[in-house]
Design a protein around this motif. Structure first.
Motif, PDB file in Angstrom:
ATOM      1  N   ARG A 145       0.848  -1.187   0.000  1.00 41.96           N
ATOM      2  CA  ARG A 145       0.000   0.000   0.000  1.00 41.96           C
ATOM      3  C   ARG A 145       0.888   1.243   0.000  1.00 41.96           C
ATOM      4  NH1 ARG A 145      -2.444  -3.633   3.150  1.00 41.96           N
ATOM      5  NH2 ARG A 145      -1.428  -2.870   5.051  1.00 41.96           N
ATOM      6  N   LEU A 146       0.571   2.178  -0.883  1.00 43.02           N
ATOM      7  CA  LEU A 146       1.402   3.358  -1.085  1.00 43.02           C
ATOM      8  C   LEU A 146       0.712   4.593  -0.526  1.00 43.02           C
ATOM      9  CD1 LEU A 146       2.525   2.621  -4.755  1.00 43.02           C
ATOM     10  CD2 LEU A 146       3.561   1.834  -2.613  1.00 43.02           C
ATOM     11  N   ASP A 147       1.494   5.468   0.070  1.00 42.19           N
ATOM     12  CA  ASP A 147       0.956   6.671   0.709  1.00 42.19           C
ATOM     13  C   ASP A 147       0.829   7.788  -0.323  1.00 42.19           C
ATOM     14  OD1 ASP A 147       0.056   8.527   2.459  1.00 42.19           O
ATOM     15  OD2 ASP A 147       1.922   8.728   3.591  1.00 42.19           O
ATOM     16  N   PHE A 148      -0.269   7.769  -1.059  1.00 38.87           N
ATOM     17  CA  PHE A 148      -0.587   8.821  -2.014  1.00 38.87           C
ATOM     18  C   PHE A 148      -1.553   9.804  -1.378  1.00 38.87           C
ATOM     19  CE2 PHE A 148       0.546   7.665  -6.566  1.00 38.87           C
ATOM     20  CZ  PHE A 148       1.546   6.773  -6.202  1.00 38.87           C
ATOM     21  N   THR A 149      -1.340  11.081  -1.639  1.00 41.83           N
ATOM     22  CA  THR A 149      -2.326  12.066  -1.220  1.00 41.83           C
ATOM     23  C   THR A 149      -3.579  11.917  -2.077  1.00 41.83           C
ATOM     24  OG1 THR A 149      -1.590  13.767  -2.778  1.00 41.83           O
ATOM     25  CG2 THR A 149      -0.431  13.644  -0.648  1.00 41.83           C
ATOM     26  N   PRO A 150      -4.713  12.442  -1.650  1.00 47.64           N
ATOM     27  CA  PRO A 150      -5.913  12.362  -2.495  1.00 47.64           C
ATOM     28  C   PRO A 150      -5.688  12.901  -3.900  1.00 47.64           C
ATOM     29  CG  PRO A 150      -6.528  13.038  -0.287  1.00 47.64           C
ATOM     30  CD  PRO A 150      -5.026  13.006  -0.319  1.00 47.64           C
ATOM     31  N   ALA A 151      -4.967  14.024  -4.004  1.00 40.51           N
ATOM     32  CA  ALA A 151      -4.721  14.606  -5.328  1.00 40.51           C
ATOM     33  C   ALA A 151      -3.842  13.671  -6.167  1.00 40.51           C
ATOM     34  CB  ALA A 151      -4.058  15.974  -5.180  1.00 40.51           C
ATOM     35  N   GLN A 152      -2.836  13.072  -5.574  1.00 40.74           N
ATOM     36  CA  GLN A 152      -1.952  12.156  -6.304  1.00 40.74           C
ATOM     37  C   GLN A 152      -2.696  10.898  -6.729  1.00 40.74           C
ATOM     38  OE1 GLN A 152       1.059  11.719  -3.317  1.00 40.74           O
ATOM     39  NE2 GLN A 152       2.363  13.349  -4.147  1.00 40.74           N
ATOM     40  N   ALA A 153      -3.543  10.360  -5.848  1.00 38.98           N
ATOM     41  CA  ALA A 153      -4.310   9.156  -6.185  1.00 38.98           C
ATOM     42  C   ALA A 153      -5.267   9.430  -7.331  1.00 38.98           C
ATOM     43  CB  ALA A 153      -5.063   8.656  -4.956  1.00 38.98           C
ATOM     44  N   ALA A 154      -5.938  10.581  -7.291  1.00 44.51           N
ATOM     45  CA  ALA A 154      -6.870  10.927  -8.369  1.00 44.51           C
ATOM     46  C   ALA A 154      -6.113  11.145  -9.679  1.00 44.51           C
ATOM     47  CB  ALA A 154      -7.656  12.180  -7.990  1.00 44.51           C
ATOM     48  N   ARG A 211       5.236   9.531 -11.999  1.00 44.11           N
ATOM     49  CA  ARG A 211       4.535  10.687 -12.575  1.00 44.11           C
ATOM     50  C   ARG A 211       3.551  11.269 -11.579  1.00 44.11           C
ATOM     51  NH1 ARG A 211       2.517  11.848 -18.086  1.00 44.11           N
ATOM     52  NH2 ARG A 211       0.583  13.055 -17.917  1.00 44.11           N
ATOM     53  N   ALA A 212       2.779  10.399 -10.929  1.00 45.73           N
ATOM     54  CA  ALA A 212       1.792  10.880  -9.969  1.00 45.73           C
ATOM     55  C   ALA A 212       2.440  11.475  -8.719  1.00 45.73           C
ATOM     56  CB  ALA A 212       0.849   9.740  -9.575  1.00 45.73           C
ATOM     57  N   LEU A 213       3.643  10.992  -8.391  1.00 48.01           N
ATOM     58  CA  LEU A 213       4.341  11.482  -7.199  1.00 48.01           C
ATOM     59  C   LEU A 213       5.219  12.697  -7.489  1.00 48.01           C
ATOM     60  CD1 LEU A 213       5.372   8.041  -5.681  1.00 48.01           C
ATOM     61  CD2 LEU A 213       3.744   9.663  -4.680  1.00 48.01           C
ATOM     62  N   GLY A 214       5.192  13.175  -8.710  1.00 48.85           N
ATOM     63  CA  GLY A 214       5.940  14.379  -9.042  1.00 48.85           C
ATOM     64  C   GLY A 214       7.421  14.158  -9.260  1.00 48.85           C
ATOM     65  N   GLY A 215       7.833  12.939  -9.566  1.00 47.94           N
ATOM     66  CA  GLY A 215       9.224  12.675  -9.892  1.00 47.94           C
ATOM     67  C   GLY A 215      10.119  12.319  -8.722  1.00 47.94           C
ATOM     68  N   VAL A 216       9.545  12.125  -7.522  1.00 42.63           N
ATOM     69  CA  VAL A 216      10.395  11.854  -6.357  1.00 42.63           C
ATOM     70  C   VAL A 216      11.033  10.464  -6.439  1.00 42.63           C
ATOM     71  CG1 VAL A 216       9.087  13.407  -4.864  1.00 42.63           C
ATOM     72  CG2 VAL A 216       8.446  10.995  -4.985  1.00 42.63           C
ATOM     73  N   ARG A 269      10.969   7.400   0.154  1.00 42.80           N
ATOM     74  CA  ARG A 269      10.323   8.300   1.114  1.00 42.80           C
ATOM     75  C   ARG A 269       9.697   9.474   0.366  1.00 42.80           C
ATOM     76  NH1 ARG A 269      11.804   7.033   6.228  1.00 42.80           N
ATOM     77  NH2 ARG A 269      11.251   9.097   7.062  1.00 42.80           N
ATOM     78  N   VAL A 270       8.589   9.950   0.907  1.00 42.40           N
ATOM     79  CA  VAL A 270       7.873  11.080   0.307  1.00 42.40           C
ATOM     80  C   VAL A 270       7.600  12.125   1.379  1.00 42.40           C
ATOM     81  CG1 VAL A 270       6.808   9.743  -1.554  1.00 42.40           C
ATOM     82  CG2 VAL A 270       5.671   9.871   0.675  1.00 42.40           C
ATOM     83  N   ALA A 271       7.352  13.335   0.917  1.00 39.38           N
ATOM     84  CA  ALA A 271       7.110  14.440   1.844  1.00 39.38           C
ATOM     85  C   ALA A 271       5.666  14.448   2.307  1.00 39.38           C
ATOM     86  CB  ALA A 271       7.466  15.766   1.178  1.00 39.38           C
ATOM     87  N   PRO A 280       7.934   7.078   4.942  1.00 40.14           N
ATOM     88  CA  PRO A 280       7.998   6.006   3.940  1.00 40.14           C
ATOM     89  C   PRO A 280       6.827   6.057   2.967  1.00 40.14           C
ATOM     90  CG  PRO A 280       8.465   5.144   6.130  1.00 40.14           C
ATOM     91  CD  PRO A 280       7.966   6.555   6.314  1.00 40.14           C
ATOM     92  N   LEU A 281       7.132   5.761   1.713  1.00 40.03           N
ATOM     93  CA  LEU A 281       6.083   5.678   0.695  1.00 40.03           C
ATOM     94  C   LEU A 281       5.189   4.468   0.938  1.00 40.03           C
ATOM     95  CD1 LEU A 281       4.726   6.399  -2.036  1.00 40.03           C
ATOM     96  CD2 LEU A 281       6.557   5.096  -3.153  1.00 40.03           C
TER      97      LEU A 281
END
Length: 424
Positions: free
Chosen positions: A138-147, A183-188, A252-254, A261-262
């Motif tokens: 399971r990946l920690d995507f923000t709502p905007a990233q998941a959409a 792409r959804a994570l902004g290149g991190v 890791r993501v911000a 952790p992602l």
């Protein structure tokens, strides 16, 4: 190189239940049907129209299978609506045997693959029944990233966007999954993974995973050129599903509280029930060196005690060397298999070997080689010397020591046997 799903007329067992579902469909009608099921507005929320806050993103990794095209494993992106429970797996591993010119395109390295999607349980159940491991991260995507990821995957699923030009190492089923997540994570992901060294080269990973099929492992190792031996970073090495899963576990993501952790959780949906590939690639140097020495000894003994046997065995090797050289030249000059270009094994196995076939049979009557054969043999010995020097030069990339150790004693024995005027 990761596993491909066979659909629409494939001659082998499909690698996914989706293949059973679409085998009888024509053209891209199956994609249109799937789009209709996903995109048509519904009375209840689902993956296609759920708000980002309701979407859960996971990486699904499938372990290696028993068949050679399954040895690299597979993966998919699962997008789940936590309210309705609807979940789809999106993967990039579909090709079509019925595509016009498929076999020719495959040989030329111009393979066309398709994106696919299926209900998560339907897709995963097939792998579970096949005895292959299924792991969900399971990946920690923000709502905007998941959409944004969901919208991109649905756009990518459209018939006009689903097809892509496949490359074993740099544009395959797993790199497409990796790139969609990045792409959804902004290149991190790319930023972090390119900063880490990889553990193995393309060659080492290929030999390791194909070691259960020794003949195919040797064929692939022979055909890979210096491109396959370049040092890789973790981003490049994540062309494999298992490596991508491993690298994501350390990414890791911000967030509001800083970096975290992602991967928020890892679930082993089903354990592996098949033989797993070794953790490290086999060392082919000693086996091939012993094979070369044994072949050379047999040739020398046959030259003295069984001239007809020398002719037969020598002809077999010369045919192998000549045909292998033709194959290596075709891969370099007439295909887009860039991993096979500029292969130094051409110095060891080349079409000139076919010109020596008559001399092998002259040796049966204990006659020396012709002047033409002498010239070819001399050229081949210079090629062997060049192969050794090329390998010893600093900065040499291609790791073809096993084939060098195999070919040298055989060529020396053949040269001695074909030039000897009297029995040894």
């Amino acid at each position: 190189m990761p596993e491909a799903h066979l659909v629409r007329g494939g001659r082998h067992r499909p690698a996914s239940p989706v293949a059973h579902k679409v085998r009888s469909c024509l053209g891209r009608a199956w994609l249109c049907l799937l789009l209709a099921l996903v995109l048509v507005p519904r009375a209840h929320a689902g993956v296609a129209n759920a708000p980002g806050a309701n979407l859960e993103v996971s990486l699904i990794t499938y372990g290696p299978g028993e068949t050679y095209w399954e040895r690299f494993g597979h993966d998919a992106i699962e997008v789940r609506d936590t309210v309705s429970g609807e979940a789809y797996n999106f993967n990039y591993g579909v090709f079509d045997f019925d595509e016009r010119g498929f076999l020719l395109n495959f040989a030329r390295g111009r393979m066309h693959y398709l994106m696919d999607a299926a209900p998560a349980t339907l897709d995963e159940d097939w792998y579970i029944q096949a005895g292959r491991s299924v792991t969900r991260q399971r990946l920690d995507f923000t709502p905007a990233q998941a959409a944004a990821l969901r919208d991109f995957l649905l756009w990518n699923l459209r018939p006009e966007n689903a097809r892509y030009d496949y490359d074993y190492y740099v544009d395959n089923c797993t790199t497409r999954v990796r790139d969609a997540l990045d792409r959804a994570l902004g290149g991190v992901l790319q930023a972090q993974l390119t900063a880490r060294p990889g553990g193995m080269t393309y060659r080492q990973q290929t030999v390791r995973l194909m070691s259960a099929q020794p003949w195919l492992m040797l064929l692939l190792d022979l055909g890979l050129g210096p491109y396959a031996d370049q040092p890789l970073d973790a981003w490049q090495e994540s062309f494999l599903p298992a490596v991508l899963a491993r690298e994501l576990s350390t990414a890791r993501v911000a967030g509001p509280q800083g970096m975290h952790p992602l991967v928020t959780g890892t679930e082993l949906v089903s354990p592996n029930r098949l033989e797993t590939p070794p953790a490290t690639p086999p060392d082919l140097r000693l086996p091939l060196a012993l094979a070369g020495l044994a072949a050379a000894a047999v040739l020398l003994l046959a030259r003295r005690f069984w001239p007809s046997g020398f002719a037969l065995l020598g002809s077999f090797y010369l045919l192998f060397a000549g045909l292998a050289g033709i194959g290596l030249l075709i891969l370099w000059l007439l295909t887009t298999h860039h991993a096979a270009w500029a292969n130094a094994n051409l110095l060891l196995f080349n079409p000139l070997a076919l010109a020596l076939l008559p001399s092998a049979w002259r040796a049966r009557r204990r006659l020396p080689a012709s002047r033409l054969a002498d010239a070819v043999l001399l050229l081949q010995l210079f090629a062997l010397l060049a192969a050794v020097l090329l390998h010893l030069l600093p900065g040499t990339v291609q790791q073809n020591q096993p084939w060098l150790l195999f070919a040298m004693p055989v060529w020396l024995a053949l040269a001695w046997g074909m030039r000897a005027r009297h029995s040894l």
